[in-house]
Design an enzyme around this catalytic site. Structure first.
Site, short mmCIF file in Angstrom:
data_model
loop_
_atom_site.label_atom_id
_atom_site.label_comp_id
_atom_site.label_asym_id
_atom_site.label_seq_id
_atom_site.Cartn_x
_atom_site.Cartn_y
_atom_site.Cartn_z
N LYS A 125 7.47 93.38 35.44
CA LYS A 125 8.12 94.55 36.05
C LYS A 125 8.95 95.32 35.03
O LYS A 125 8.94 96.55 35.01
CB LYS A 125 9.00 94.11 37.22
CG LYS A 125 8.22 93.63 38.43
CD LYS A 125 9.11 93.24 39.58
CE LYS A 125 9.94 92.04 39.26
NZ LYS A 125 9.98 91.01 40.27
N SER A 160 6.97 87.13 36.11
CA SER A 160 7.31 88.06 37.18
C SER A 160 8.34 89.07 36.71
O SER A 160 8.18 90.29 36.88
CB SER A 160 7.85 87.29 38.39
OG SER A 160 8.34 88.14 39.38
N ASP A 188 2.33 91.25 40.83
CA ASP A 188 3.57 90.50 41.00
C ASP A 188 4.04 90.54 42.44
O ASP A 188 4.53 89.54 42.97
CB ASP A 188 4.66 91.06 40.08
CG ASP A 188 6.00 90.38 40.33
OD1 ASP A 188 6.12 89.19 39.99
OD2 ASP A 188 6.90 91.03 40.87
N HIS A 227 18.31 93.33 32.34
CA HIS A 227 17.91 92.65 33.57
C HIS A 227 18.80 91.45 33.78
O HIS A 227 19.05 90.66 32.87
CB HIS A 227 16.46 92.17 33.50
CG HIS A 227 16.07 91.36 34.70
ND1 HIS A 227 15.76 91.94 35.91
CD2 HIS A 227 16.00 90.02 34.90
CE1 HIS A 227 15.49 90.99 36.79
NE2 HIS A 227 15.63 89.82 36.21
N ARG A 234 4.27 82.90 46.35
CA ARG A 234 5.11 81.83 45.81
C ARG A 234 6.26 81.50 46.76
O ARG A 234 6.67 80.35 46.88
CB ARG A 234 5.66 82.24 44.44
CG ARG A 234 4.63 82.26 43.33
CD ARG A 234 5.13 83.02 42.11
NE ARG A 234 6.41 82.50 41.67
CZ ARG A 234 7.37 83.26 41.13
NH1 ARG A 234 7.19 84.55 40.98
NH2 ARG A 234 8.50 82.72 40.75
#
Length: 434
Positions: free
Chosen positions: A187, A183, A161, A82, A168
């Site tokens: 995921k 968050s 999320d 990621h 947010r």
């Protein structure tokens, strides 16, 4: 406890019990806790933070708010990567087939562009026919049979999320470190992975502008992974200038394929090799980083990596001929150049400014419903430390509509700084954490 009591407790710096956090997230996902109360809780977390136990409970509740994919029928250690987002960051497009070609199963759920940063989904969808809206049954099959599948987030994955992020975004709480970390991890862990490599970008084109902030985010995500029983390694990588030479979806696909052929810019190649090597070590396919890099370089040299990318593209409905014939990818009708105003060296690039120029050109989204042009973007002809003469092109703009071009060229020239001396080179991999 009632939501009011939880908000008050966190506002006053008290710790929340894991069962109360779970109940709050479940109720918010179900719609029985209203946005205004969850907004207050997010602001309380923004100022008071979450300790490790609270953070783990918050991330787990978000993870378990939806479907958690089961890839147990796929042998081997499933590993993903990621990135926290950057400009010109097409690493996933080359990294996924590289790792899969080395025998690491790669389940990857990717995102669209966010703000000034590009998204892997937008890049891959520039390949004719490529589909990322596959059902989870097909996702599981392709990970098992092809060794890799890249899809976009489904409605069933981490719905808490999705609701919380939208909230947010309009309540000035996006920058909360525990909320960012939970968050991302909710995921990623829903993908069915066993291990994760984090690419935490730091610099002018990243959300984390300082090494200290990037390090704190990486450690927070590693802590969540440990609580969930997942191995997580993080590299802090430089985003003080765009990665590689291209910015824009189809242009970045070409550069990613060139990396698999061993012909990409050195900075992009190095970051991709470093992250893929970490995946091989976590996946048990190499005993050391040195051995892992050698394996990755071998599948580039013998052509296996390109073959694996074609296999992935074909399996997901795309035209594998586009991997060899770039003329099948979206192309613009026109180009124009931004030229240097004086002799010297490129001393700095405002990378966020370049990303925002790409959005203005149509390569990214100004709004959620904006339609992007997959063909448009930039080729960076000069980067930091490179010499330039007055009137020499530094950026080539690829465009279809002439309307935004003058504004885009002004933005790009403002993003470049020139001086009489080249600055000292910065390390591409700033730090490694595990």
């Amino acid at each position: 406890m009632r939501p009011y009591e939880l908000i008050k407790a966190k506002r006053d710096g008290k710790k929340l019990a894991p069962e109360d956090i779970r109940a709050l997230i479940e109720a918010y996902t179900a719609g029985t806790v209203p946005d205004y109360q969850m907004s207050a809780m997010c602001m309380a977390v923004f100022f008071r933070g979450l300790d490790p136990v609270e953070l783990g409970a918050w991330a787990r509740a978000m993870l378990e708010s939806g479907e958690v994919l089961d890839l147990s029928d796929t042998p081997g250690v499933k590993v993903d990567k990621h990135s926290t987002g950057g400009v010109g960051d097409k690493v996933s497009v080359s990294l996924a087939p590289l790792a899969a070609a080395c025998g690491v199963p790669v389940p990857m759920i990717s995102g669209r562009g966010l703000g000034h940063t590009g998204g892997t989904v937008d890049k891959l969808l520039s390949i004719p026919g490529f589909r990322m809206d596959l059902p989870t049954s097909e996702y599981r099959r392709l990970v098992r049979e092809v060794g890799c599948c890249l899809i976009s987030q489904t409605a069933a994955i981490a719905p808490a999320d999705r609701k919380l992020y939208a909230l947010r975004d309009v309540t000035a709480t996006v920058e909360s470190l525990p909320l960012i970390a939970s968050s991302i991890m909710s995921k990623k862990l829903a993908e069915g992975i066993d291990a994760l490599v984090l690419d935490v970008k730091v610099g002018s084109g990243a959300f984390m502008k300082t090494v200290e902030d990037a390090r704190r985010l990486a450690r927070t995500m590693i802590e969540i992974g440990a609580q969930m029983g997942r191995k997580v390694t993080a590299l802090l990588t430089d985003m003080d200038q765009p990665l590689g030479r291209t910015v824009g979806n189809a242009l970045e696909i070409i550069e990613a394929v060139e990396m698999l052929r061993g012909r990409a810019p050195a900075d992009y190649t190095e970051v991709t090799l470093a992250l893929t090597a970490e995946m091989l070590v976590l996946g048990g396919k190499a005993a050391s980083i040195v051995e892992a890099r050698q394996r990755v370089q071998k599948v580039v040299a013998d052509g296996t990596a390109v073959i694996k990318l074609k296999e992935i593209v074909a399996a997901q409905g795309g035209d594998p001929r586009a991997i060899d014939d770039y003329g099948l990818l979206p192309r613009t009708r026109s180009t124009t150049d931004v030229v240097a105003p004086r002799d010297g060296f490129v001393t700095a690039i405002d990378t966020e400014g370049v990303g925002l120029a790409a959005v203005a050109l149509g390569a990214g989204r100004e709004r959620v419903d904006s339609v992007i042009d997959p063909a448009v973007g930039f080729t960076l002809l000069r980067k930091v430390g490179e010499p330039v003469m007055a009137g020499e092109p530094v950026v080539r703009v690829h465009y279809n509509s002439p309307a935004p071009v003058m504004d885009v060229k002004t933005r790009l020239l403002a993003a470049y700084q020139f001086g009489p001396q080249a600055p000292a080179p910065r390390p591409l991999v700033v730090e490694r954490l595990e």
